[in-house]
Design a protein around this motif. Structure first.
Motif, short mmCIF file in Angstrom:
data_model
loop_
_atom_site.label_atom_id
_atom_site.label_comp_id
_atom_site.label_asym_id
_atom_site.label_seq_id
_atom_site.Cartn_x
_atom_site.Cartn_y
_atom_site.Cartn_z
N LEU A 47 108.67 46.02 22.06
CA LEU A 47 107.32 46.06 21.79
C LEU A 47 106.76 47.57 22.03
O LEU A 47 107.31 48.06 23.22
N ALA A 48 105.94 48.21 21.51
CA ALA A 48 105.46 49.80 21.59
C ALA A 48 104.95 49.67 22.97
O ALA A 48 105.06 50.75 23.82
N LEU A 49 104.04 48.55 23.55
CA LEU A 49 103.41 48.87 24.76
C LEU A 49 104.21 48.98 26.07
O LEU A 49 103.78 49.24 26.96
N ALA A 50 105.56 48.58 25.83
CA ALA A 50 106.42 48.35 27.17
C ALA A 50 106.91 49.89 27.31
O ALA A 50 107.35 50.27 28.38
N LEU A 51 106.60 50.76 26.38
CA LEU A 51 106.98 52.21 26.55
C LEU A 51 106.07 53.00 27.46
O LEU A 51 105.12 52.82 27.42
N SER A 52 106.71 54.02 28.15
CA SER A 52 105.71 54.96 28.82
C SER A 52 105.01 55.85 27.83
O SER A 52 105.54 56.08 26.80
N GLY A 53 103.93 56.32 28.18
CA GLY A 53 103.31 57.41 27.50
C GLY A 53 103.82 58.16 26.62
O GLY A 53 103.90 58.56 25.47
N GLY A 54 104.70 59.09 27.42
CA GLY A 54 105.54 60.14 26.94
C GLY A 54 106.44 59.87 25.81
O GLY A 54 106.75 60.19 24.64
N ASN A 55 106.96 58.51 25.95
CA ASN A 55 108.01 57.91 24.98
C ASN A 55 107.31 57.35 23.65
O ASN A 55 107.81 57.45 22.69
N GLN A 56 105.87 56.73 24.13
CA GLN A 56 105.30 56.50 22.85
C GLN A 56 105.19 57.60 21.89
O GLN A 56 105.15 57.68 20.79
N GLN A 57 104.70 58.71 22.65
CA GLN A 57 104.23 59.86 21.91
C GLN A 57 105.30 60.48 21.15
O GLN A 57 105.31 61.03 19.96
N LYS A 58 106.67 60.44 21.85
CA LYS A 58 107.63 61.01 21.15
C LYS A 58 108.03 60.10 19.78
O LYS A 58 108.38 60.98 18.71
N LEU A 59 107.89 58.76 19.89
CA LEU A 59 107.93 58.14 18.73
C LEU A 59 106.97 58.51 17.68
O LEU A 59 107.43 58.68 16.37
N ILE A 60 105.82 58.65 18.07
CA ILE A 60 105.06 58.97 17.07
C ILE A 60 105.12 60.37 16.27
O ILE A 60 105.14 60.57 15.20
N VAL A 61 105.68 61.36 17.27
CA VAL A 61 105.81 62.53 16.68
C VAL A 61 107.12 62.45 15.79
O VAL A 61 107.01 63.12 14.73
N GLY A 62 108.02 61.93 16.10
CA GLY A 62 109.31 61.32 15.24
C GLY A 62 108.68 60.79 13.83
O GLY A 62 109.30 61.24 12.97
N ARG A 63 107.89 59.78 14.02
CA ARG A 63 107.55 59.19 12.79
C ARG A 63 106.53 60.23 11.95
O ARG A 63 107.19 60.40 10.68
N GLU A 64 105.67 61.15 12.46
CA GLU A 64 104.94 61.90 11.68
C GLU A 64 105.80 62.97 11.01
O GLU A 64 105.30 63.65 9.85
N MET A 65 106.96 63.43 11.70
CA MET A 65 107.78 64.23 11.25
C MET A 65 108.78 63.79 10.20
O MET A 65 109.32 64.50 9.40
N SER A 66 108.79 62.47 10.01
CA SER A 66 109.73 62.11 8.88
C SER A 66 109.00 62.05 7.69
O SER A 66 107.69 61.92 7.43
N GLY A 67 110.04 62.08 6.60
CA GLY A 67 109.31 62.02 5.14
C GLY A 67 108.74 63.43 4.94
O GLY A 67 107.83 63.50 4.11
N GLU A 68 109.24 64.41 5.54
CA GLU A 68 109.03 65.73 5.01
C GLU A 68 107.55 66.06 4.91
O GLU A 68 107.04 66.37 3.72
N PRO A 69 106.90 66.04 5.88
CA PRO A 69 105.35 66.47 5.64
C PRO A 69 105.04 67.95 5.38
O PRO A 69 106.13 68.83 5.77
N LYS A 70 103.98 68.12 4.50
CA LYS A 70 103.68 69.67 4.41
C LYS A 70 102.82 70.08 5.45
O LYS A 70 102.86 71.26 5.57
N PHE A 71 102.08 69.30 5.57
CA PHE A 71 100.82 69.61 6.97
C PHE A 71 100.98 68.62 7.97
O PHE A 71 100.76 67.33 7.49
N LEU A 72 100.74 69.03 9.06
CA LEU A 72 100.71 68.14 10.15
C LEU A 72 99.37 68.42 10.83
O LEU A 72 98.98 69.51 11.26
#
Lengths: 379, 529
Positions: free
Chosen positions: B419-444
């Motif tokens: 579950l996402a809540l088991a992760l520390s803040g930094g790891n949660q954030q890395k997951l979000i960054v990884g997610r938002e960078m997938s699917g070739e965004p044009k603008f972030l």
């Protein structure tokens, strides 16, 4: 052990503990009522002496469980999105009378007649639930209040319709008013063959309601919809974190409307097992309160179709003991006390077990973190 | 308390061998700190190093498993914060705990009201508060409502509240996190006066230049234990940082410019009303009618390969700007992505067309905490591959892609079903960054991308942003960390009361200048250089 399995086992353990505790608490209530707990629990487990009695008892239990299961599903759809659809009660009554009336207006082959009746019930239930949904998304009216109010309207409207416009010919010597009796093509075939197949006697009365099969299919379908599809994902996301869902492109208004209407449509089917399988009309003696019981069943089943099935069977099992309890001179209101305490304790147990599971996951994640820490450089 | 009497004076606070274990992790172990009375003692360490746990122990919110606490030479055991208060320890929290609809005076006495015949003795309370305020140089108006106060004033109210309860030892938890540079200087002036009065201040921070300018002694915590005690005169900020991190230090600097000629996102005349949205009303008319505007005629372009930084004190329209670009809240004006007008598009369509969003509050907008990591991977991508297959969620592909993110972005987790809540803040954030960078965004949109994450994760996130920028991604960076803004941005704009008031060159601007624009102290509209 995989995290999912661990969570599931923990949930089951919590539920079992809660039920044992509920039995203990109910014993106190039974003693307070001047009866013996032993006699009461014997009555619960006493399905009868003869084969026929056992078959009848099982049938009563299952027939009670089927509408409760559908009611639980209806409530759970809303719960999953943090929508409290109290209006299941009103939705199923209004849907039941409309379906019973429409079904009595024509005669067609069973494979047309029955699906049409089911469709009418679902559409009416869904439309009735659309009212609070539209009120919520356009004017921000809390769905709890709106559905409670709409319950009163539905219940009284149904009472008026059954006496007025939708009333049928009253049978000789009967005091209850009903809608016109459904043609035989609308009678849902019973499942008595399940018993006779094993050489057991067929249950008396309407027998084992065939709608059981529809309910099982409905449960499976709903599980697939909620757990496997994009729609189900959107429902889950909206329920867990509505702002995150919004930021992720889930339209909250569409979700509220579709979840409410789906909930209402399922609610519309609650009355059908009884109408199609037994009474063949909607009458003033139609079983009330199934919508409210559905809330308890959904809570008990943790809003998951599998859990709701177990919860509905448990409620059916307890309700079945009405008669035997009276024979054992135990007041049957013990059943209500047991149901109440079970629901309460299971909700508490769920909370505790989910915290335990959570702590375990945090620990595991922390251990992972500990293993991979970067190499330390001497200060 | 001069240094020649030091040997004779008992330390104000002495922690010895403090160890605190949580199931499976040791948050603190063998912490040793000696705080001399009448000093400002800084405790530094990166996020997650165990500072907060230590402070909770010192303030009686948590009990240590091992070790002793001595206050003024006497051994104490705290079971609740009120035990700590009785021992003269007060805590100024990072997030203020004030009732907005009460006056300053009422807030200060709340919970410790002087009474006369069962009624609040306002006169006595006022006298005491005024005395405290003047003797410690903490100027506040006792009769103003807290909701009308700025951040710096609120902090002074918090400090007064603690002093009112008789605290002689003050714990300040990241007090400068919410302040602009000018307010920080004011706070430090107050702290010096408190010190001169003989009070002891324990100052928790990870802003090293501030620590060096205010502290008399510094203790460094790393991974739950004290690694060094130093005097500010003997170390540089860089040495201190290396003690904190225990390794080579990352910097947010982007090296050479990758800005291209192609415009990725155009925002023009973006205006948002505070009340209900009136579609089609021109800006002039809104201004005439005196409508309160949360965004006032905001315009900018972001090119491919460019990071546009928006500086500003929180609450000046940053969140509204994001909401307007994401299509979560209606606004006037025009937004174009890759030349296409996206004004009428839903949030979903905007996301599908290549807008990524790292939200400012990951728990509120970025994650389903009670769902697994792979389900969080699907979030925001539920209509796109690999998460989607027709009407179904493609579970196996979503899982596989989450595994990829976990690997590429170094998300530390037991697995993708956690579950996402088991992760520390930094790891949660890395997951979000990884997610938002997938699917070739044009603008972030990156809103506070490294808020509350540890230095290691911060460096990784900066790297990912830089790489994406080099690959042609346009980024709107909104941050409260001025170093991050100056270091990462190609262009810097300042937002103040919903308007873009200045365009600055990040290679020349100083944090002080930036602070001046952010608070409205400097008003001349510097044009983009």
């Amino acid at each position: 052990m995989p995290a999912g399995l661990y969570r599931a086992l923990l949930t089951v353990a919590g539920a079992v503990a809660a039920i044992i505790l509920a039995i203990a608490i109910s014993s106190v209530a039974i003693i307070a009522a001047g009866a013996s707990p032993g006699a009461a629990f014997t009555a619960f487990l006493n399905f009868g002496e003869t084969e026929r009695a056992v078959v009848n008892s099982i049938t009563t239990m299952l027939n009670r469980a089927v509408p409760l299961f559908i009611a639980g599903l209806a409530v759970a759809v809303g719960f999953r999105m943090n929508l409290f659809n109290i209006g299941v009660e009103g939705q199923y009554r209004i849907a039941a009378i409309c379906a019973a009336f429409v079904g009595s207006l024509f005669t067609a082959p069973s494979w047309i007649q029955i699906p049409v009746i089911i469709l009418v019930a679902a559409v009416v239930g869904g439309l009735y639930a659309l009212i609070p949904a539209v009120m919520k998304v356009t004017r921000g009216v809390n769905e709890v209040i709106a559905t409670i109010m709409l319950n009163y309207i539905a219940i009284n409207l149904a009472a008026y319709l059954v006496r007025g416009p939708f009333t049928g010919k009253r049978a000789e010597g009967l005091l209850t008013t009903t809608t016109p009796t459904l043609p035989e093509s609308a009678w849902f075939p019973n499942l008595n063959w399940l018993f006779t197949m094993f050489g057991l006697p067929a249950p008396r009365g309407g027998g084992l309601w065939g709608f059981l099969i529809v309910a099982v299919l409905l449960g499976i379908g709903l599980w697939v919809l909620l757990e496997r599809t994009r729609f189900g994902f959107d429902v889950k996301a909206s329920g867990l974190n509505s702002s995150a869902a919004l930021a992720s492109g889930v339209n909250p208004k569409t979700m509220v409307i579709s979840a409410m209407v789906l909930s209402g449509a399922i609610a519309g089917l609650i009355g059908l097992p009884e109408i199609l399988g037994d009474k063949h009309s909607f009458g003033s003696n139609f079983t009330p309160g199934l919508g409210f019981l559905g809330i308890a069943v959904a809570l008990l089943g943790r809003n998951k179709p599998g859990g709701i099935a177990i919860a509905a069977l448990l409620f059916g099992f307890l309700d079945r003991a009405q008669g035997p309890l009276q024979f054992a001179s135990v007041p049957p209101s013990v059943i209500m006390i047991m149901q109440g305490t079970i629901v309460l304790l299971v909700v508490i147990a769920n909370e505790i077990t989910s915290r335990i599971a959570l702590r375990r996951e945090e620990r595991r994640a922390a251990q992972q973190l500990g293993r991979n820490t970067p190499v330390e450089v001497a200060a | 308390m001069s240094s020649d009497t030091l040997a004779a004076v008992e330390p104000a606070v002495e922690l010895e061998g403090i160890t605190k274990r949580f199931p499976g992790v040791v948050a603190n172990h063998d912490i040793r700190i000696t705080v001399e009375p009448g000093t400002v003692h800084a405790i530094v360490g990166e996020n997650g190093a165990g500072k907060s746990t230590l402070m909770k122990i010192l303030y009686g919110m948590q009990k240590p498993d091992e070790g002793t606490i001595r206050v003024n030479g006497k051994e104490v055991t705290f079971r609740t914060p009120s035990d700590a208060i009785d021992a003269g320890i007060g805590m100024v929290h990072q997030h203020f705990m004030l009732a907005d609809n009460f006056t300053v005076l009422e807030n200060i006495v709340l919970g410790a009201e002087p009474k006369r015949a069962g009624m609040l003795d306002t006169a006595r309370a006022r006298k005491r508060v005024t005395e405290l305020a003047s003797s410690h140089g903490l100027r506040v108006d006792p009769d103003r409502l807290v909701e009308d106060l700025g951040v710096g004033d609120r902090q002074r109210v918090e400090i007064l509240k603690v002093l009112y309860r008789g605290a002689r030892i003050l714990i300040l938890d990241e007090p400068t996190a919410v302040l602009v540079p000018q307010e920080v200087e004011e706070l430090f002036q107050n702290l010096r006066e408190l010190k001169a009065e003989g009070l002891t201040v324990i100052f928790i921070s990870h802003k090293l230049d501030e620590v060096l300018s205010i502290a008399d002694a510094i203790t460094v915590i790393r991974r739950g234990t004290t690694v060094a005690s130093v005097e500010p005169s003997q170390v540089t900020a860089r040495q201190l940082a290396e003690l904190m991190v225990g390794s080579e230090l990352p910097t947010p600097e982007t090296r050479e410019s990758t800005v291209t000629e192609t415009v990725a996102l155009t925002v023009s005349g973006l205006t948002m009303e505070a009340g209900p949205h009136h579609p089609g009303v021109p800006l002039e008319k809104l201004r005439q009618e005196g409508a309160r505007l949360l965004l006032d005629d905001v315009s900018f372009d972001i090119h491919k390969g460019e990071i546009l930084g928006i500086a500003g004190v929180e609450g000046n329209g940053q969140s509204e700007l994001i909401e307007a670009i994401m299509g979560m809240r209606p606004a006037h004006g025009h937004i174009a992505l890759d030349g296409a007008d996206i004004n009428e598009w839903s949030t979903l369509k905007r996301r599908e067309s290549g807008i990524g969003y790292i939200p400012e509050d990951r728990h509120r907008q970025g994650l389903l905490l009670e769902a697994s990591l792979w389900e969080n991977r699907v979030l925001g991508h539920q209509t796109r591959a690999p998460a989607r297959r027709g009407i179904w969620v493609n579970r196996s592909a979503a899982r596989a892609d989450t595994e990829r993110i976990v690997k590429e972005y170094d998300v530390r987790t037991p697995g993708v079903d956690t579950l996402a809540l088991a992760l520390s803040g930094g790891n949660q954030q890395k997951l979000i960054v990884g997610r938002e960078m997938s699917g070739e965004p044009k603008f972030l949109i990156a809103a506070h991308p490294t808020r509350g994450v540890d230095v290691g994760a911060q460096a990784a996130i900066w790297d990912h942003l830089r790489n994406a920028r080099a690959a042609g991604l346009a980024v709107l960076l909104i941050s409260a960390d001025l170093d991050e803004l100056i270091g990462l941005s190609d262009t810097l704009r300042v937002i103040y009361r919903g308007r873009l008031v200045a365009g600055l060159d990040p290679s020349h601007v100083t944090p002080e200048q930036l602070g001046g624009y952010m608070t409205g102290a400097i008003t001349d509209t510097a044009e983009e250089s």
